[in-house]
Design a protein around this motif. Sequence first.
Motif, PDB file in Angstrom:
ATOM      1  N   THR A  26      42.602  26.393  44.083  1.00  0.00           N
ATOM      2  CA  THR A  26      43.748  26.605  43.189  1.00  0.00           C
ATOM      3  C   THR A  26      43.947  28.094  42.959  1.00  0.00           C
ATOM      4  O   THR A  26      43.106  28.913  43.277  1.00  0.00           O
ATOM      5  CB  THR A  26      43.519  25.910  41.833  1.00  0.00           C
ATOM      6  OG1 THR A  26      42.333  26.429  41.240  1.00  0.00           O
ATOM      7  CG2 THR A  26      43.359  24.409  42.004  1.00  0.00           C
ATOM      8  N   ARG A  27      45.104  28.428  42.406  1.00  0.00           N
ATOM      9  CA  ARG A  27      45.428  29.826  42.131  1.00  0.00           C
ATOM     10  C   ARG A  27      45.781  30.007  40.667  1.00  0.00           C
ATOM     11  O   ARG A  27      46.281  29.102  40.013  1.00  0.00           O
ATOM     12  CB  ARG A  27      46.600  30.290  43.001  1.00  0.00           C
ATOM     13  CG  ARG A  27      46.267  30.344  44.465  1.00  0.00           C
ATOM     14  CD  ARG A  27      47.428  30.952  45.249  1.00  0.00           C
ATOM     15  NE  ARG A  27      47.140  30.978  46.666  1.00  0.00           N
ATOM     16  CZ  ARG A  27      46.704  32.047  47.316  1.00  0.00           C
ATOM     17  NH1 ARG A  27      46.523  33.170  46.680  1.00  0.00           N
ATOM     18  NH2 ARG A  27      46.478  31.998  48.609  1.00  0.00           N
ATOM     19  N   HIS A  28      45.508  31.204  40.156  1.00  0.00           N
ATOM     20  CA  HIS A  28      45.903  31.563  38.804  1.00  0.00           C
ATOM     21  C   HIS A  28      47.396  31.903  38.807  1.00  0.00           C
ATOM     22  O   HIS A  28      48.023  32.019  39.854  1.00  0.00           O
ATOM     23  CB  HIS A  28      45.106  32.782  38.308  1.00  0.00           C
ATOM     24  CG  HIS A  28      43.643  32.505  38.173  1.00  0.00           C
ATOM     25  ND1 HIS A  28      43.120  31.668  37.222  1.00  0.00           N
ATOM     26  CD2 HIS A  28      42.588  32.977  38.882  1.00  0.00           C
ATOM     27  CE1 HIS A  28      41.808  31.629  37.335  1.00  0.00           C
ATOM     28  NE2 HIS A  28      41.449  32.418  38.347  1.00  0.00           N
ATOM     29  N   THR A  29      47.970  32.094  37.633  1.00  0.00           N
ATOM     30  CA  THR A  29      49.403  32.384  37.537  1.00  0.00           C
ATOM     31  C   THR A  29      49.764  33.714  38.184  1.00  0.00           C
ATOM     32  O   THR A  29      50.901  33.906  38.628  1.00  0.00           O
ATOM     33  CB  THR A  29      49.856  32.400  36.061  1.00  0.00           C
ATOM     34  OG1 THR A  29      49.037  33.309  35.339  1.00  0.00           O
ATOM     35  CG2 THR A  29      49.723  31.022  35.446  1.00  0.00           C
ATOM     36  N   ASP A  30      48.802  34.652  38.270  1.00  0.00           N
ATOM     37  CA  ASP A  30      49.098  35.937  38.913  1.00  0.00           C
ATOM     38  C   ASP A  30      48.936  35.892  40.429  1.00  0.00           C
ATOM     39  O   ASP A  30      49.140  36.887  41.119  1.00  0.00           O
ATOM     40  CB  ASP A  30      48.220  37.042  38.327  1.00  0.00           C
ATOM     41  CG  ASP A  30      46.732  36.833  38.597  1.00  0.00           C
ATOM     42  OD1 ASP A  30      46.347  35.762  39.122  1.00  0.00           O
ATOM     43  OD2 ASP A  30      45.955  37.740  38.271  1.00  0.00           O
ATOM     44  N   ALA A  34      41.257  31.010  42.115  1.00  0.00           N
ATOM     45  CA  ALA A  34      40.263  30.604  41.132  1.00  0.00           C
ATOM     46  C   ALA A  34      38.937  30.401  41.856  1.00  0.00           C
ATOM     47  O   ALA A  34      38.880  29.718  42.877  1.00  0.00           O
ATOM     48  CB  ALA A  34      40.693  29.314  40.449  1.00  0.00           C
TER      49      ALA A  34
END
Length: 60
Positions: A26-30, A34
């Motif tokens: 998954t990826r963070h909002t920026d 993760a």
Amino acid sequence: MQHTPARTRRCPDCDGFPAVVITTGTRHTDGSRATIRVTCPACKGTGNANPARTTVTVGK
């Protein structure tokens, strides 16, 4: 004369790489990924092996 390398007490379970970082997918909002950090449970993240204990039975 060729010298032999010194013996190391490297952990046999992690082979001296006691901590790794694994991406979860998954990826963070920026936009960065993760990740989680995992340490070797055998050496508790030190990379060194504890000396093996020897047991000696004396008597009957």
